[in-house]
Design an enzyme around this catalytic site. Structure first.
Site, PDB file in Angstrom:
ATOM      1  N   SER A   1       0.923  -1.108   0.036  1.00 38.33           N
ATOM      2  CA  SER A   1      -0.122  -0.052  -0.122  1.00 38.33           C
ATOM      3  C   SER A   1       0.792   1.043   0.121  1.00 38.33           C
ATOM      4  O   SER A   1       1.771   1.630  -0.930  1.00 38.33           O
ATOM      5  CB  SER A   1      -1.031  -0.187   1.151  1.00 38.33           C
ATOM      6  OG  SER A   1      -1.854   1.064   0.962  1.00 38.33           O
TER       7      SER A   1
ATOM      8  N   HIS B   1      -2.598  -1.642  -4.762  1.00 36.48           N
ATOM      9  CA  HIS B   1      -3.926  -1.561  -4.887  1.00 36.48           C
ATOM     10  C   HIS B   1      -4.555   0.106  -4.677  1.00 36.48           C
ATOM     11  O   HIS B   1      -3.915   0.862  -4.260  1.00 36.48           O
ATOM     12  CB  HIS B   1      -4.843  -2.380  -3.741  1.00 36.48           C
ATOM     13  CG  HIS B   1      -4.444  -1.769  -2.370  1.00 36.48           C
ATOM     14  ND1 HIS B   1      -5.115  -0.694  -1.693  1.00 36.48           N
ATOM     15  CD2 HIS B   1      -3.597  -2.471  -1.321  1.00 36.48           C
ATOM     16  CE1 HIS B   1      -4.526  -0.385  -0.308  1.00 36.48           C
ATOM     17  NE2 HIS B   1      -3.798  -1.127  -0.333  1.00 36.48           N
TER      18      HIS B   1
END
Length: 237
Positions: free
Chosen positions: A124, A147
């Protein structure tokens, strides 16, 4: 003779005190100084682990890296002429976007050589942190998860909300592109990929995959990272 003994005793006391402070820094903040006996060649070791904590305190049982601890320390590293470089160890699940980007921008703006090593994971917001250094490594079993931006809590379903999300995501992908070899369009493709994450969109990159995509410079461990930072420091001295 007494003067020599007193001097020797004082030196040992100073060494013990320095060792105690070093142990406390490792215990409290996951930081220490390597090669401490050679001013100008010292390497500050910074570990970014667990979840990046932002403006809200996380639960007591959650391992965190607090940005209010890291930012001042990065300023000290820049100002301290006895420190020649920064080595960052990364094993993070991500966390607060604003805080993670703030740390990444601070690292990227340092004038001293910087090297990162992704160990367990750089997920992330850990991706911008991993690429913020001058050179980056990942161990063969290390993973990076790319993501879309996510937000917890109540979200207002309005066009302005989606525009806000897009702007945040553009800031992240833009930073990654400017500090790695991967294009923003490819990062967005990896973010929006279906099928790899059970409950989310995104892509998992393991070791060599992260290098092939251009996110990370090289597969390697602590020996490679240490060798690289000293090499970069040597070129600048």
């Amino acid at each position: 003779m007494d003067n020599e003994e007193n001097k020797s005793g004082e030196e040992k006391k100073e060494q013990r005190e320095a060792a105690k402070q070093r142990d406390e820094r490792i215990s409290e903040y996951g930081q220490t100084v390597l090669n401490a006996e050679e001013p100008g060649k010292r390497v500050h070791l910074l570990s970014i682990i667990g979840e990046i904590e932002g403006h809200e305190c996380l639960a007591q049982n959650v391992k965190t890296t607090k940005y209010e601890h890291v930012l001042p320390q990065l300023a000290v590293i820049e100002d301290d002429k006895s420190i020649g470089g920064l080595l960052i160890l990364l094993n993070t699940v991500g966390g607060d976007v604003e805080s993670g980007l703030a740390i990444a921008e601070m690292i990227a703006s340092l004038s001293k050589p910087t090297v990162s090593l992704v160990l367990g994971g750089g997920h992330s917001i850990g991706v911008p942190l991993a690429v913020s250094t001058d050179y980056s490594f990942i161990v063969p079993t290390g993973t990076m998860i790319v993501h879309p931006v996510r937000m917890s809590g109540m979200v207002i379903g309005a066009p302005q909300t989606y525009e806000y999300f897009r702007r945040i995501q553009d800031r992240i992908t833009g930073f990654i592109e400017s500090h790695s070899k991967v294009k923003q369009e490819r990062i967005e493709e990896l973010m929006l990929k279906e099928g790899e994450l059970t409950k989310d969109l995104g892509t998992i990159l393991v070791g060599e995959d992260a290098v092939k995509e251009g996110l990370i410079d090289e597969v390697g461990g602590i020996q490679s990272a240490m060798k690289k930072i000293y090499e970069m420091m040597g070129k600048l001295s």
